[in-house]
Write a protein that holds these residues in place. Sequence first.
Motif, PDB file in Angstrom:
ATOM      1  N   THR A   1      -2.766   3.169  -3.965  1.00 16.00           N
ATOM      2  CA  THR A   1      -3.954   3.706  -3.576  1.00 16.00           C
ATOM      3  C   THR A   1      -4.528   4.870  -4.242  1.00 16.00           C
TER       4      THR A   1
ATOM      5  N   LYS B   1      -8.473   6.043  -4.810  1.00 14.86           N
ATOM      6  CA  LYS B   1      -9.026   5.154  -3.808  1.00 14.86           C
ATOM      7  C   LYS B   1      -9.509   5.700  -2.525  1.00 14.86           C
TER       8      LYS B   1
ATOM      9  N   LYS C   1     -10.637  10.093  -2.236  1.00 13.35           N
ATOM     10  CA  LYS C   1     -10.053   9.839  -3.516  1.00 13.35           C
ATOM     11  C   LYS C   1      -8.976  10.930  -4.118  1.00 13.35           C
TER      12      LYS C   1
ATOM     13  N   VAL D   1      -9.233   5.335   1.336  1.00 11.50           N
ATOM     14  CA  VAL D   1      -8.631   4.438   2.107  1.00 11.50           C
ATOM     15  C   VAL D   1      -8.675   4.476   3.596  1.00 11.50           C
TER      16      VAL D   1
ATOM     17  N   ARG E   1     -17.148  -2.851  -3.239  1.00 13.32           N
ATOM     18  CA  ARG E   1     -16.450  -1.558  -3.792  1.00 13.32           C
ATOM     19  C   ARG E   1     -14.964  -1.743  -3.962  1.00 13.32           C
ATOM     20  N   LYS E   2     -14.334  -1.985  -5.000  1.00 12.36           N
ATOM     21  CA  LYS E   2     -13.055  -2.177  -5.161  1.00 12.36           C
ATOM     22  C   LYS E   2     -12.165  -0.795  -5.089  1.00 12.36           C
ATOM     23  N   ASP E   3     -13.082   0.263  -4.957  1.00 14.55           N
ATOM     24  CA  ASP E   3     -12.361   1.615  -4.786  1.00 14.55           C
ATOM     25  C   ASP E   3     -12.098   1.832  -3.378  1.00 14.55           C
ATOM     26  N   ILE E   4     -12.465   0.979  -2.421  1.00 10.45           N
ATOM     27  CA  ILE E   4     -12.405   1.453  -1.045  1.00 10.45           C
ATOM     28  C   ILE E   4     -11.625   0.151  -0.398  1.00 10.45           C
ATOM     29  N   LEU E   5     -10.513   0.784   0.425  1.00 12.60           N
ATOM     30  CA  LEU E   5      -9.701  -0.244   0.908  1.00 12.60           C
ATOM     31  C   LEU E   5      -9.631  -0.039   2.351  1.00 12.60           C
TER      32      LEU E   5
ATOM     33  N   TYR F   1       0.765  -1.340  -0.109  1.00 13.57           N
ATOM     34  CA  TYR F   1       0.041  -0.055  -0.129  1.00 13.57           C
ATOM     35  C   TYR F   1       1.085   1.254   0.144  1.00 13.57           C
TER      36      TYR F   1
END
Length: 265
Positions: free
Chosen positions: A154, A157, A242, A159, A188-192, A149
Motif C-alpha cells: 500500500t 497509495k 499517500k 487506503v 484511480r489505481k492509487d486508491i484502495l 494488504y
Amino acid sequence: MINKGIKIKLILASICTLLVLFIDAKAQQVKIGKPVVEPSKILDDVMHWLYYDRDYLRLSEDFIAYDQTLKPITKDRLLEKVASGGYLPLRLISDNGSIIYKLYKMPVSTKPDIKAVIKDYGATRYKYYQKEGKKLPHFNFVDLNGKKYNEASTKGKIVVFKFWFVACLPCIQEMPELNKLVANYKNRKDILFVSLALDDKKKLRDFLKKTKFDYAVVPDQESYISNILKINAYPTHLIINKKGLIAKVGDADLIFKELKKEAAL
C-alpha cells in the motif's frame, strides 16, 4: 548554554503560542451567534442529545473552538475537555457557515445517563483525533480473494478502511453509498478500498451472496480492530494518505470529504 531539554520546551512553547494566535486571528473574522439548539433542550434526555449529535455535531472536521468564556482554544483542548466529562460541545451559529463550538459546563442537575453518553462520545472523538498524523499499526491483511494488504503493497497509495460486521444494520445500510464511492474512483489505481470485518470467511461469503459490497473484505479482524486500533463503534471508517499516515477517523460522510481532498493532492 541552554541544555537540549530546555531548548525543546522553548520550541514547543513557541509553537503553542503561534497556534493560539492563529486560532484567535481566525476566530475574530467570524461573528458568533446563539447556540443552534439551547443546551437545556439538548440535555433534556438522551434522545434529544442523539438528535443534536445527528444534526449538528461534526467534531471530526475542522472547527473553531472556544472555552466557556469565549476565549479561543485548540481543537485538541476542546475534545480533551469533552472527553474528561461534564462538558457539552455547544455549537454556535456563525455568520459565514463556519463550524464553531463552545464548551458548556453541564449543570449539576444533568441526568447521569446523559452525562455518561456525552463523556463516552467525547472520549471516542478525542481518541480518533489523536490517531491523526500517525502510522497505522503494523498490518498484513489477506482478503477473501487472497489479495494481500501490508505496508509494502500500500506504499504511496491512499487506503480507505471500513470496520464492520454482518449483524450491524448501519454498516449494511451505508453500503450502497460506499459502492458509489468505489465506482467514482474506479480509474484511480492509487486508491484502495478495504474493509476489515469481525466475522469469519463463511459468514462473510454467505452475506456477500445476497448483498453487494465492492470493498475488499478481510475476515476475522476483531482482535486487530478492538485490541490494536482500540475501535469499538461500528461502522467506523479510516483513511490513510499517500505518506502512510492516518488522515481521518470517523463516519462515512467525513471520509467522503477527506478522500476528495486527499485524491486531489
